[in-house]
Write a protein that holds these residues in place. Structure first.
Motif, PDB file in Angstrom:
ATOM      1  N   ASP A 145       0.881  -1.560  -0.195  1.00  0.00           N
ATOM      2  CA  ASP A 145      -0.612   0.160   0.325  1.00  0.00           C
ATOM      3  C   ASP A 145       1.096   1.449  -0.063  1.00  0.00           C
ATOM      4  O   ASP A 145       0.398   2.401  -0.573  1.00  0.00           O
ATOM      5  CB  ASP A 145      -0.653  -0.197   0.958  1.00  0.00           C
ATOM      6  CG  ASP A 145      -1.916  -1.104   1.583  1.00  0.00           C
ATOM      7  OD1 ASP A 145      -2.298  -1.983  -0.061  1.00  0.00           O
ATOM      8  OD2 ASP A 145      -2.559  -1.311   2.122  1.00  0.00           O
ATOM      9  N   ALA A 146       1.735   1.328   1.073  1.00  0.00           N
ATOM     10  CA  ALA A 146       3.045   2.516   0.859  1.00  0.00           C
ATOM     11  C   ALA A 146       3.230   2.971  -0.631  1.00  0.00           C
ATOM     12  O   ALA A 146       4.046   3.820  -1.097  1.00  0.00           O
ATOM     13  CB  ALA A 146       3.393   2.104   2.189  1.00  0.00           C
ATOM     14  N   ILE A 147       3.702   1.215  -1.148  1.00  0.00           N
ATOM     15  CA  ILE A 147       4.779   1.895  -2.564  1.00  0.00           C
ATOM     16  C   ILE A 147       3.568   1.979  -3.656  1.00  0.00           C
ATOM     17  O   ILE A 147       3.401   3.170  -4.079  1.00  0.00           O
ATOM     18  CB  ILE A 147       4.554   0.353  -3.359  1.00  0.00           C
ATOM     19  CG1 ILE A 147       5.719  -0.298  -2.233  1.00  0.00           C
ATOM     20  CG2 ILE A 147       5.551   0.680  -4.380  1.00  0.00           C
ATOM     21  CD1 ILE A 147       6.863  -1.609  -2.960  1.00  0.00           C
ATOM     22  N   THR A 148       2.438   2.018  -3.271  1.00  0.00           N
ATOM     23  CA  THR A 148       1.392   2.203  -4.052  1.00  0.00           C
ATOM     24  C   THR A 148       0.938   3.928  -4.268  1.00  0.00           C
ATOM     25  O   THR A 148       0.948   4.439  -4.951  1.00  0.00           O
ATOM     26  CB  THR A 148      -0.201   1.572  -4.343  1.00  0.00           C
ATOM     27  OG1 THR A 148       0.506  -0.072  -4.328  1.00  0.00           O
ATOM     28  CG2 THR A 148      -1.030   2.129  -5.219  1.00  0.00           C
ATOM     29  N   GLU A 149       0.975   3.892  -2.695  1.00  0.00           N
ATOM     30  CA  GLU A 149       0.993   5.763  -2.106  1.00  0.00           C
ATOM     31  C   GLU A 149       2.018   6.438  -3.137  1.00  0.00           C
ATOM     32  O   GLU A 149       1.022   7.501  -3.558  1.00  0.00           O
ATOM     33  CB  GLU A 149       0.670   5.332  -0.659  1.00  0.00           C
ATOM     34  CG  GLU A 149       0.535   7.540  -0.797  1.00  0.00           C
ATOM     35  CD  GLU A 149      -0.351   6.946   0.980  1.00  0.00           C
ATOM     36  OE1 GLU A 149      -0.158   8.817   1.135  1.00  0.00           O
ATOM     37  OE2 GLU A 149      -0.462   6.402   1.546  1.00  0.00           O
ATOM     38  N   ALA A 150       3.080   5.700  -3.384  1.00  0.00           N
ATOM     39  CA  ALA A 150       4.498   6.717  -2.957  1.00  0.00           C
ATOM     40  C   ALA A 150       4.298   6.688  -4.707  1.00  0.00           C
ATOM     41  O   ALA A 150       4.872   7.809  -5.405  1.00  0.00           O
ATOM     42  CB  ALA A 150       5.697   5.817  -2.974  1.00  0.00           C
ATOM     43  N   GLU A 151       3.836   6.171  -5.449  1.00  0.00           N
ATOM     44  CA  GLU A 151       3.963   6.147  -6.955  1.00  0.00           C
ATOM     45  C   GLU A 151       2.962   7.213  -7.509  1.00  0.00           C
ATOM     46  O   GLU A 151       2.989   8.286  -8.226  1.00  0.00           O
ATOM     47  CB  GLU A 151       3.182   4.874  -7.605  1.00  0.00           C
ATOM     48  CG  GLU A 151       4.386   3.724  -7.131  1.00  0.00           C
ATOM     49  CD  GLU A 151       3.947   2.004  -7.697  1.00  0.00           C
ATOM     50  OE1 GLU A 151       4.814   1.117  -8.689  1.00  0.00           O
ATOM     51  OE2 GLU A 151       2.848   2.019  -8.299  1.00  0.00           O
ATOM     52  N   GLU A 152       1.452   7.625  -6.766  1.00  0.00           N
ATOM     53  CA  GLU A 152       0.535   7.973  -7.281  1.00  0.00           C
ATOM     54  C   GLU A 152       0.814   9.511  -6.869  1.00  0.00           C
ATOM     55  O   GLU A 152       0.770  10.318  -7.877  1.00  0.00           O
ATOM     56  CB  GLU A 152      -1.086   7.039  -6.557  1.00  0.00           C
ATOM     57  CG  GLU A 152      -1.467   5.749  -6.275  1.00  0.00           C
ATOM     58  CD  GLU A 152      -1.973   5.961  -6.542  1.00  0.00           C
ATOM     59  OE1 GLU A 152      -3.014   6.715  -4.688  1.00  0.00           O
ATOM     60  OE2 GLU A 152      -3.523   4.798  -6.185  1.00  0.00           O
ATOM     61  N   ARG A 153       1.508   9.630  -5.774  1.00  0.00           N
ATOM     62  CA  ARG A 153       1.630  10.795  -5.313  1.00  0.00           C
ATOM     63  C   ARG A 153       2.896  11.283  -6.314  1.00  0.00           C
ATOM     64  O   ARG A 153       3.379  12.269  -6.671  1.00  0.00           O
ATOM     65  CB  ARG A 153       2.151  10.880  -3.857  1.00  0.00           C
ATOM     66  CG  ARG A 153       1.364  10.806  -2.729  1.00  0.00           C
ATOM     67  CD  ARG A 153       1.571  10.960  -1.298  1.00  0.00           C
ATOM     68  NE  ARG A 153       0.707  10.780  -0.208  1.00  0.00           N
ATOM     69  CZ  ARG A 153       0.648  11.423   0.550  1.00  0.00           C
ATOM     70  NH1 ARG A 153       1.248  13.484   0.228  1.00  0.00           N
ATOM     71  NH2 ARG A 153      -0.521  12.004   1.221  1.00  0.00           N
TER      72      ARG A 153
END
Length: 331
Positions: A145-153
């Motif tokens: 989930d953290a990786i997904t949020e990092a990519e989105e940001r």
């Protein structure tokens, strides 16, 4: 590379106990089998045991750790073993290392067959409340989930900074920058200390962050593309002239790279490499501001500065690569 889970050592655990007994290190305490690491005592001053088999016959983590270490030392012939865990496990590994020494499985250097044993302890990731980093609902943050949020940001930042970048390139850059930012946030802090995780700081294009370093690389690659459009060969071999103080500062910083890498390999403190790369990128910023590259006063100076820029780009890419972080051509 060889990957072996804990269960791979299950059949060898009785053999570990047999070897400990043969070495005169296995003792019994209240029905349990224990080893007494020299130099460890409890509050009462009595020797502190490392339990390797419970009174009911069950084995423990310590037994598996001994079996794994024995395999690495006897079969893989390791001369250095590095354990990366939470700092709170420090006492356990201190006892483990002492047992390995006194049993004779891991002689201390510089003795023949000497083995270096390192515990790479790390602190905790904290949220803004200075408590362990969790979701708003109080759950542990999942890495996926953290990786997904990092990519989105990261993608949102790229879309604002470079709206004309093709979608495929934007997605790729968002992955490299987002994941790199997370890794760098962890590695750039002194590993033994806790640190506060903040998305705005992690993904900032200024300061000691991965995006700042990646952006410095992107800037140089952009200069190279413009140079090629003008008919220059940016990476052509040749001499590098040093006439401006900013050039001299950059050359001296580049010369430090091998020493920094060797030092980090010895100390196992990656934040030192992060600090070096940040200082290198900052030095290049000063060089870029004071020493025109494509508009240099003459062709020889231009080519020299292109070569110097190329060395910086390669060093940034190599250093980030050692940290497991990639680079992109545009962002």
């Amino acid at each position: 590379l060889e990957y072996r889970g804990e269960s791979a050592y299950n059949d060898d655990l009785p053999n570990v106990l047999a070897d400990l007994a043969a070495a005169g290190q296995l003792h019994e305490s209240d029905g349990a089998k224990v080893v007494y690491p020299a130099g460890f005592a409890g509050r009462d001053g009595e020797p502190m045991p490392m339990i390797v088999q419970k009174s009911d016959g069950g084995f423990l983590y310590a037994t598996t750790d001994l079996a794994a270490a024995r395999y690495r030392l006897r079969v893989l012939r390791a001369d250095r073993v590095i354990y990366v865990t939470d700092a709170r496990q420090g006492p356990h590994f201190a006892m483990l290392f002492q047992v390995l020494r006194q049993v004779g499985w891991a002689p201390s250097p510089p003795a023949p067959g000497g083995v270096r044993l390192d515990h790479v302890a790390f602190g905790m990731i904290l949220g803004h409340d200075r408590r362990p980093f969790k979701t708003r609902s109080g759950e542990t943050v999942k890495l996926a989930d953290a990786i997904t949020e990092a990519e989105e940001r990261a993608e949102a930042i790229i879309r604002t900074k470079n709206p004309d970048l093709p979608e495929a390139d934007r997605k790729h850059a968002a992955h490299v920058i987002g994941v790199g930012a997370m890794k760098y946030a962890d590695l750039s802090s002194e590993r033994i200390k806790d640190y506060t995780f903040d998305w705005d700081r992690v993904l900032a294009l200024e300061g000691n962050t991965a995006p700042y370093l990646q952006n410095a690389y992107v800037r140089i690659r952009s200069i190279f593309r413009k140079a090629e459009a003008q008919g220059c060969q940016p990476d052509a071999p040749g001499r590098i002239g040093v006439s401006h103080p900013a050039e001299r500062a950059l050359v001296l910083r580049l010369a430090q790279f091998p020493q920094v890498v060797y030092g980090v390999a010895d100390s196992l403190e990656p934040h030192r490499l992060c600090n070096y790369l940040y200082e290198l990128a900052s030095s290049y910023h000063g060089f870029y501001e004071n020493c025109p590259v494509l508009t240099a006063p003459d062709a020889a100076t231009r080519d020299s500065r292109l070569r110097l820029s190329g060395l910086v780009a390669r060093t940034l890419a190599t250093g980030l690569g050692l940290l497991g972080i990639g680079t992109v051509e545009q962002m």
